[in-house]
Write an enzyme that holds these catalytic residues in place. Sequence first.
Site, short mmCIF file in Angstrom:
data_model
loop_
_atom_site.label_atom_id
_atom_site.label_comp_id
_atom_site.label_asym_id
_atom_site.label_seq_id
_atom_site.Cartn_x
_atom_site.Cartn_y
_atom_site.Cartn_z
N THR A 3 29.07 -5.62 -12.64
CA THR A 3 27.80 -5.27 -13.26
C THR A 3 26.84 -6.44 -13.09
O THR A 3 27.26 -7.59 -13.06
CB THR A 3 27.96 -4.92 -14.75
N GLY A 4 25.58 -6.14 -12.99
CA GLY A 4 24.60 -7.21 -12.82
C GLY A 4 23.69 -6.92 -11.65
O GLY A 4 23.47 -5.76 -11.29
N HIS A 5 23.20 -7.98 -11.06
CA HIS A 5 22.18 -7.85 -10.02
C HIS A 5 22.78 -7.19 -8.78
O HIS A 5 23.41 -7.83 -7.95
CB HIS A 5 21.65 -9.23 -9.71
N GLY A 6 22.54 -5.87 -8.64
CA GLY A 6 23.24 -5.09 -7.62
C GLY A 6 23.01 -5.55 -6.20
O GLY A 6 23.92 -5.50 -5.36
N ARG A 55 16.40 3.82 -4.39
CA ARG A 55 17.15 2.56 -4.42
C ARG A 55 18.59 2.84 -4.86
O ARG A 55 18.85 3.52 -5.84
CB ARG A 55 16.50 1.59 -5.40
N VAL A 56 19.53 2.30 -4.12
CA VAL A 56 20.94 2.44 -4.47
C VAL A 56 21.49 1.04 -4.70
O VAL A 56 21.26 0.14 -3.89
CB VAL A 56 21.72 3.16 -3.35
N GLY A 57 22.20 0.87 -5.81
CA GLY A 57 22.74 -0.44 -6.15
C GLY A 57 24.16 -0.62 -5.67
O GLY A 57 24.64 0.07 -4.75
N ASP A 58 24.85 -1.55 -6.30
CA ASP A 58 26.23 -1.86 -5.90
C ASP A 58 27.25 -0.90 -6.46
O ASP A 58 28.34 -0.74 -5.89
CB ASP A 58 26.57 -3.28 -6.38
N THR A 77 25.17 -0.82 -17.44
CA THR A 77 26.10 -0.20 -16.49
C THR A 77 27.48 -0.18 -17.10
O THR A 77 27.82 -1.06 -17.89
CB THR A 77 26.08 -1.03 -15.19
N1 ASP Z 1 24.65 -3.33 -10.94
C1 ASP Z 1 23.72 -2.34 -11.40
C2 ASP Z 1 22.74 -2.05 -10.28
O1 ASP Z 1 22.23 -2.99 -9.70
C3 ASP Z 1 22.96 -2.70 -12.63
C4 ASP Z 1 23.77 -3.25 -13.78
O2 ASP Z 1 24.95 -3.56 -13.67
O3 ASP Z 1 23.20 -3.38 -14.87
O4 ASP Z 1 22.48 -0.92 -10.03
#
Ligand code: ASP
Length: 304
Positions: free
Chosen positions: A226-229, A203-206, A175
């Site tokens: 960035t990371g676990h959305g 699916r929609v993330g953060d 990301t």
């Molecule tokens: N935060 C992003 C999501 O969950 C993924 C990522 O940052 O790698 O969509």
Amino acid sequence: MKHVIHHLGGRGGERTLVVHGGAGDVAPERRPLHAAGCLRAAREGARVLAEGGSALDAVERAVRVLEDDPLFNAGTGACLNEEGRVELDASIMEGRGLRAGAVCALAGFAAPIAIARAALEDGRHVLYAAHGAARFAREKGFSPVDEAALVTEAARAALAAAQQGQPATSWAGGTVGAVARDASGLTAAATSTGGMVNKRVGRVGDSPIVGAGTYADDEAGAVSTTGHGEGMIRLAVARSAVERMRAGSGAAEAARAIIAHLSERLGMTGGVIAIDREGRFGLSRSTATMSWAAAGDWGEESGV
Ligand code: ASP
């Protein structure tokens, strides 16, 4: 504490831009490539600032460079959902008028951050989804692209690996995001992603959620995550980090504290970049890597 938290910061200046290229676990031999990609984007963004452009223009420009770079999980090179399709999420915000624009689950466009910016400028709504986002983009003059042009071999391989048994929750770690402060004191943040490898359709993330993936307020600072959305949404990580700066934390401490909270409260990992209202930046990660770069009137730096 479940995860080791790395953080740094304290540097920066009047005109400063910071980018990240995703929290995750980039293989050692590829790390220099990711740092170089981030530095290219940071330089482009910092050039906008040096030429008198706004922080908003600068973060859009920097994220656009990363979207166009196939190395990163955004725009071209984005990860694929469970059906092998590209669904993109992006958001952008400025900290003076608190204007924001975002798109999610958007298929068939190469530069979602520019469409998010168009939503910000249009001003009627903040977030457009799926076919409504595509319709908005076409109305604003953006041309759709063939989805195949966005799909890389690496994205196909990552999906195949995920579908052959890696945990379905594994996210891509590529990301992209940017935060900036310009000479007028305007702060801005932008984030763009393909989301998680093998995510469910829709699916929609953060990343497109204002307050989770992106936030900016000139009274405090700006943040991109960035990371676990799913965790980022549940803890409203971007806004929470901005609130820590409003309460007096420096950008590095705000970044560290929110990533520690994500680990302690939900057992999840990720990273953030932050900039305070004076242009000092900070970043933090609980993952093995998060590529990043910063540039401005004070110099430049990058790392993984
Ligand atoms: N935060 C992003 C999501 O969950 C993924 C990522 O940052 O790698 O969509």
